[in-house]
Design a protein around this motif. Structure first.
Motif, PDB file in Angstrom:
ATOM      1  N   TYR A  66      -6.127   2.198  -1.589  1.00  0.00           N
ATOM      2  CA  TYR A  66      -6.012   3.576  -1.108  1.00  0.00           C
ATOM      3  C   TYR A  66      -4.872   4.270  -1.838  1.00  0.00           C
ATOM      4  O   TYR A  66      -3.994   3.638  -2.424  1.00  0.00           O
ATOM      5  N   SER A  67      -4.901   5.600  -1.775  1.00  0.00           N
ATOM      6  CA  SER A  67      -3.815   6.399  -2.331  1.00  0.00           C
ATOM      7  C   SER A  67      -3.805   7.757  -1.635  1.00  0.00           C
ATOM      8  O   SER A  67      -4.782   8.152  -1.003  1.00  0.00           O
ATOM      9  N   GLY A  68      -2.683   8.433  -1.735  1.00  0.00           N
ATOM     10  CA  GLY A  68      -2.572   9.787  -1.198  1.00  0.00           C
ATOM     11  C   GLY A  68      -2.296   9.889   0.283  1.00  0.00           C
ATOM     12  O   GLY A  68      -2.297  10.990   0.831  1.00  0.00           O
ATOM     13  N   LEU A  69      -2.052   8.776   0.961  1.00  0.00           N
ATOM     14  CA  LEU A  69      -1.764   8.834   2.396  1.00  0.00           C
ATOM     15  C   LEU A  69      -0.319   9.261   2.623  1.00  0.00           C
ATOM     16  O   LEU A  69       0.570   8.936   1.829  1.00  0.00           O
ATOM     17  N   GLN A  70      -0.100   9.978   3.702  1.00  0.00           N
ATOM     18  CA  GLN A  70       1.257  10.366   4.064  1.00  0.00           C
ATOM     19  C   GLN A  70       1.811   9.338   5.044  1.00  0.00           C
ATOM     20  O   GLN A  70       1.109   8.882   5.931  1.00  0.00           O
ATOM     21  N   GLY A  71       3.073   8.972   4.896  1.00  0.00           N
ATOM     22  CA  GLY A  71       3.678   8.011   5.807  1.00  0.00           C
ATOM     23  C   GLY A  71       3.449   6.585   5.361  1.00  0.00           C
ATOM     24  O   GLY A  71       2.801   6.308   4.359  1.00  0.00           O
ATOM     25  N   THR A  72       3.976   5.654   6.128  1.00  0.00           N
ATOM     26  CA  THR A  72       3.871   4.231   5.846  1.00  0.00           C
ATOM     27  C   THR A  72       2.625   3.660   6.509  1.00  0.00           C
ATOM     28  O   THR A  72       2.394   3.871   7.697  1.00  0.00           O
ATOM     29  N   VAL A  73       1.841   2.926   5.756  1.00  0.00           N
ATOM     30  CA  VAL A  73       0.635   2.294   6.292  1.00  0.00           C
ATOM     31  C   VAL A  73       1.022   0.946   6.891  1.00  0.00           C
ATOM     32  O   VAL A  73       1.635   0.117   6.233  1.00  0.00           O
ATOM     33  N   SER A  74       0.688   0.734   8.153  1.00  0.00           N
ATOM     34  CA  SER A  74       1.014  -0.533   8.811  1.00  0.00           C
ATOM     35  C   SER A  74      -0.225  -1.298   9.257  1.00  0.00           C
ATOM     36  O   SER A  74      -0.135  -2.473   9.598  1.00  0.00           O
ATOM     37  N   GLN A  75      -1.389  -0.660   9.272  1.00  0.00           N
ATOM     38  CA  GLN A  75      -2.601  -1.346   9.687  1.00  0.00           C
ATOM     39  C   GLN A  75      -3.825  -0.546   9.263  1.00  0.00           C
ATOM     40  O   GLN A  75      -3.710   0.616   8.876  1.00  0.00           O
ATOM     41  N   SER A  76      -4.967  -1.169   9.336  1.00  0.00           N
ATOM     42  CA  SER A  76      -6.242  -0.491   9.104  1.00  0.00           C
ATOM     43  C   SER A  76      -7.288  -1.145  10.000  1.00  0.00           C
ATOM     44  O   SER A  76      -7.032  -2.181  10.602  1.00  0.00           O
ATOM     45  N   HIS A  77      -8.442  -0.527  10.094  1.00  0.00           N
ATOM     46  CA  HIS A  77      -9.528  -1.109  10.883  1.00  0.00           C
ATOM     47  C   HIS A  77     -10.859  -0.665  10.310  1.00  0.00           C
ATOM     48  O   HIS A  77     -10.920   0.258   9.503  1.00  0.00           O
ATOM     49  N   ILE A  78     -11.914  -1.328  10.722  1.00  0.00           N
ATOM     50  CA  ILE A  78     -13.252  -1.085  10.199  1.00  0.00           C
ATOM     51  C   ILE A  78     -14.167  -0.670  11.337  1.00  0.00           C
ATOM     52  O   ILE A  78     -14.189  -1.306  12.383  1.00  0.00           O
ATOM     53  N   HIS A  79     -14.909   0.398  11.105  1.00  0.00           N
ATOM     54  CA  HIS A  79     -15.961   0.814  12.044  1.00  0.00           C
ATOM     55  C   HIS A  79     -17.306   0.545  11.358  1.00  0.00           C
ATOM     56  O   HIS A  79     -17.464   0.844  10.184  1.00  0.00           O
ATOM     57  N   VAL A  80     -18.247   0.024  12.102  1.00  0.00           N
ATOM     58  CA  VAL A  80     -19.585  -0.209  11.585  1.00  0.00           C
ATOM     59  C   VAL A  80     -20.519   0.777  12.266  1.00  0.00           C
ATOM     60  O   VAL A  80     -20.644   0.788  13.483  1.00  0.00           O
TER      61      VAL A  80
END
Length: 88
Positions: A66-80
């Motif tokens: 990923y790129s261009g996100l604002q702030g610090t990324v601490s987690q992600s999740h997946i939706h199906v």
């Protein structure tokens, strides 16, 4: 003749299911337009996953960039879900 057609459909379905059980590759380009509702953002990303079954257990290997996100990324999740729909 009708039962022969039914047998062909069933066998074809079994072959398709066996192929998916051996492994499936998923890819997605991540932009704000894929959100539901869509959002305008400069952030973007790419997701790639391989789902494998070796007979004993399912394995899920993935790459997320990923790129261009604002702030610090601490987690992600997946939706199906189907395209354009919110997933569970």
């Amino acid at each position: 003749m009708k039962s022969l057609r039914m047998l062909i459909v069933v066998v074809a379905g079994l072959f398709a299911t066996a192929t998916l059980a051996r492994g499936e590759t998923l890819n997605a380009t991540l932009t704000g337009y894929e959100e539901s509702p869509s959002v305008s953002t400069v952030a973007n990303g790419d997701f790639s996953a391989i789902i494998e079954n070796n007979g004993n257990a399912d394995h899920f290997h993935y790459t997320l960039t990923y790129s261009g996100l604002q702030g610090t990324v601490s987690q992600s999740h997946i939706h199906v879900a189907q395209p354009g729909m919110n997933g569970s």
